[in-house]
Motif scaffolding. Structure first.
Motif, PDB file in Angstrom:
ATOM      1  N   GLY A  52       0.974  -1.298  -0.172  1.00 13.73           N
ATOM      2  CA  GLY A  52      -0.174   0.037  -0.196  1.00 13.73           C
ATOM      3  C   GLY A  52       1.131   1.021  -0.021  1.00 13.73           C
ATOM      4  N   ILE A  71      -5.589  -1.875  -7.582  1.00 13.98           N
ATOM      5  CA  ILE A  71      -5.929  -1.533  -6.015  1.00 13.98           C
ATOM      6  C   ILE A  71      -6.733  -2.592  -5.402  1.00 13.98           C
ATOM      7  CG2 ILE A  71      -4.777   0.545  -6.078  1.00 13.98           C
ATOM      8  CD1 ILE A  71      -7.909   1.652  -5.786  1.00 13.98           C
ATOM      9  N   ARG A  73      -3.173  10.736  -9.224  1.00 18.67           N
ATOM     10  CA  ARG A  73      -3.438  10.972  -7.783  1.00 18.67           C
ATOM     11  C   ARG A  73      -3.206  12.458  -7.754  1.00 18.67           C
ATOM     12  NH1 ARG A  73       1.722   8.840  -7.778  1.00 18.67           N
ATOM     13  NH2 ARG A  73       3.178  10.305  -7.063  1.00 18.67           N
ATOM     14  N   TYR A 101      -5.579  -0.442  -1.115  1.00 22.75           N
ATOM     15  CA  TYR A 101      -5.662   1.210  -1.032  1.00 22.75           C
ATOM     16  C   TYR A 101      -6.637   1.696   0.070  1.00 22.75           C
ATOM     17  CZ  TYR A 101      -7.457   5.963  -2.726  1.00 22.75           C
ATOM     18  OH  TYR A 101      -7.693   7.097  -2.745  1.00 22.75           O
TER      19      TYR A 101
END
Length: 544
Positions: A323, A369, A443, A347
């Motif tokens: 992670g 994820i 992101r 995630y």
């Protein structure tokens, strides 16, 4: 969004979990103490504590806290400690006393610590002795009045007298002294419900100031129940699940998944207090038939390149869970060659806990994820708030009982971080495939991920701007083989100023945690800007 991921869940996964059937984390904790008794709970540096021993000592610590008149239900208490045995004892004592734990990184600088203690209005702190000088730097600028100092060798069977500072007007104790002094004290049963706050889990923000995610007992219970339900007997059905906890327990992954979930299921936590000591880490791994190990991409890579790792017994390994940063295919393939397992990515966020996980049945490497946990609703939204379709990018948003109540004292933000229909906006861009597996495409544009830790450019720039001789500066992330990304600071010197790159880096080192310190500093003549004068970090990234 329709829960298309449910068709890809392992067959044992329920649609929902019921946190309200438990009530509070204290009920989970005390049920585990009663159920598992003399089974081993935590091990560190040669010492193992059973569930019964953790029960007794955390009960004593709760009694000590309750004897302080200012520590009534709902008071905030900071815990600033690495992965050593006093951490879980203090945490369970805090919760049993009805307090709200404020998790603090023990590597924080004085500036960072000052902000967090003031923001949470903390008047009590439990602190590792190595971080005590940092606290003393800002003690007259924060509301702290009770200080409990943990010795590095506490509970390890060694005599290690902690030298307490002479502070007039402060309530100062050693952690070991607090345990010893409270054996005869009574413990009041605190009435706690799911809506009561359990933790302030601090995270960085786009403004550069850390924000406290308000996690209730119900939030964290949901996370524990969903995580354990998703992995099921594949992980927790073994006689004694053993987890390697190198992930910091003050981090949401180490807190919810490693520490609390394995307590709930009667597992044994092997606490790695210094994972940067890779030879010592590998030596410890060789002592245990471990079931699960969690970490970031760089930790797995570091282990693979440490002599002796390939001699460790991996016959009991069920899950290597990654992670914080994307797991690279080359590292997962190498891990599989050595251990027989691929790394499964998940995630999560401080604001939500863990929310997705790649199931064990997935063979080979898959850039994903994984699938959402039970009791969660997920939505992918475009910039206009419309639902994105299959394989279309959108901001990934979550709604459900695992999502925080909001940020502590930040009503201004709480009105904007949730959509009109109650979904938490993560700021991360994702896609979902037809079988329900999610993939992070991008992101938050400016966030930098260094070894799984969030670094926000505004905070670094704020420090850089206060350095002598700096006129302007801008910060971006650049690729780094060891940490995934590294921090780079572009500096425009003041006219006629003699600016030293090394001096700027050293100034940042005094005011930022180590992972936030720029690895690269470059002096330039001007920064790219928009028509209204906004510095364009994206142009700097493009040029890099």
């Amino acid at each position: 969004m329709e829960p298309i991921w449910r068709k890809s869940w392992p067959p044992h996964v329920p649609d929902h979990v019921d946190p309200d059937s438990i009530g509070s984390l204290v009920n989970i904790i005390e049920e585990a103490f009663g159920q598992y008794g003399d089974k081993p709970a935590y091990h560190n540096q040669g010492t193992t504590l059973s569930y019964s021993e953790v029960d007794g000592m955390s009960r004593n610590f709760a009694a000590f806290l309750q004897a302080r008149p200012h520590l009534e239900k709902g008071a905030r208490i900071a815990l600033m400690c690495p992965n050593i045995l006093p951490f879980p004892l203090a945490m369970y004592g805090n919760l049993r006393a009805g307090l709200i734990q404020v998790n603090v990184n023990p590597l924080y600088t004085a500036r960072e610590l000052k902000h967090q203690l003031n923001d949470a209005d903390v008047d009590s702190i439990i602190i590792i002795e190595t971080a005590l000088p940092t606290l003393l730097e800002v003690l007259d600028e924060v509301p702290v009045r009770t200080i409990i100092v943990i010795g590095e060798n506490d509970l390890l069977g060694e005599t290690d007298d902690v030298i307490l500072p002479n502070l007039s007007g402060y309530d100062v104790h050693t952690f070991q002294g607090a345990l010893n002094a409270s054996e005869a004290l009574p413990v009041r049963k605190i009435e706690l419900g799911g809506g009561d706050l359990a933790f302030l889990q601090y995270t960085g923000g786009t403004t550069g100031l850390a924000k406290g995610a308000m996690l209730s007992h119900r939030n964290v219970i949901t996370n524990v129940l969903a995580f354990t339900a998703f992995l099921g007997d594949d992980v927790f059905g073994v006689d004694r699940p053993v987890i390697i906890t190198a992930t910091p327990m003050y981090h949401i992954l180490g807190l919810a998944a490693n520490t609390l979930s394995f307590l709930h299921k009667g597992g044994l936590n092997i606490l790695i207090h210094n994972p940067r000591d890779m030879p010592g880490f590998v030596e410890e791994l060789g002592k245990w038939p471990f079931t699960v190990i969690t970490g970031v991409n760089t930790l797995f890579n570091g282990l693979l390149h440490t002599p002796g790792f390939d001699k460790v017994d991996f016959s009991s390994l069920k899950l290597a869970m990654g992670g914080g940063t994307p797991i690279q295919e080359a590292i997962s393939n190498h891990w599989h060659t050595v251990t027989g397992k691929h790394i499964k990515e998940g995630y999560g966020l401080s604001e939500t806990g863990g929310v997705t996980q790649t199931p064990l049945y997935v063979e080979g490497f898959r850039s994903t994820i994984g699938l959402p946990f039970p009791s969660l609703e997920v939505s992918l939204r475009d910039d206009e708030g419309n639902e994105a379709g299959i394989n279309e990018p959108g901001e990934i948003c979550f709604r459900g009982p695992t999502v925080m109540r909001g940020y502590w004292g930040r009503e201004d933000l709480n009105d904007t971080i949730f959509t009109g229909d109650g979904f938490f906006r993560t700021g991360d861009i994702a896609t979902v495939e037809e079988d329900g597996f999610f993939h992070i495409v991008d992101r938050k544009k400016d966030m930098i991920l260094v070894s799984g830790f969030n670094v926000y450019p505004t905070e670094v720039e704020e420090v850089g701007m206060s350095a002598p001789g700096v006129f302007e500066c801008a910060c971006i992330g650049v690729p780094d083989e060891r940490t995934g990304e590294a921090v780079k600071l572009f500096v425009v010197p003041k006219q006629n100023a003699d600016v030293s790159v090394d001096e700027i880096r050293e100034y940042c080192r005094r005011n930022l945690a180590a992972y936030k310190v720029p690895k690269y500093v470059e002096c330039i003549d001007t920064l790219p800007k928009s028509a209204v004068g906004k510095i364009l970090r994206k142009d700097l990234r493009s040029e890099e």
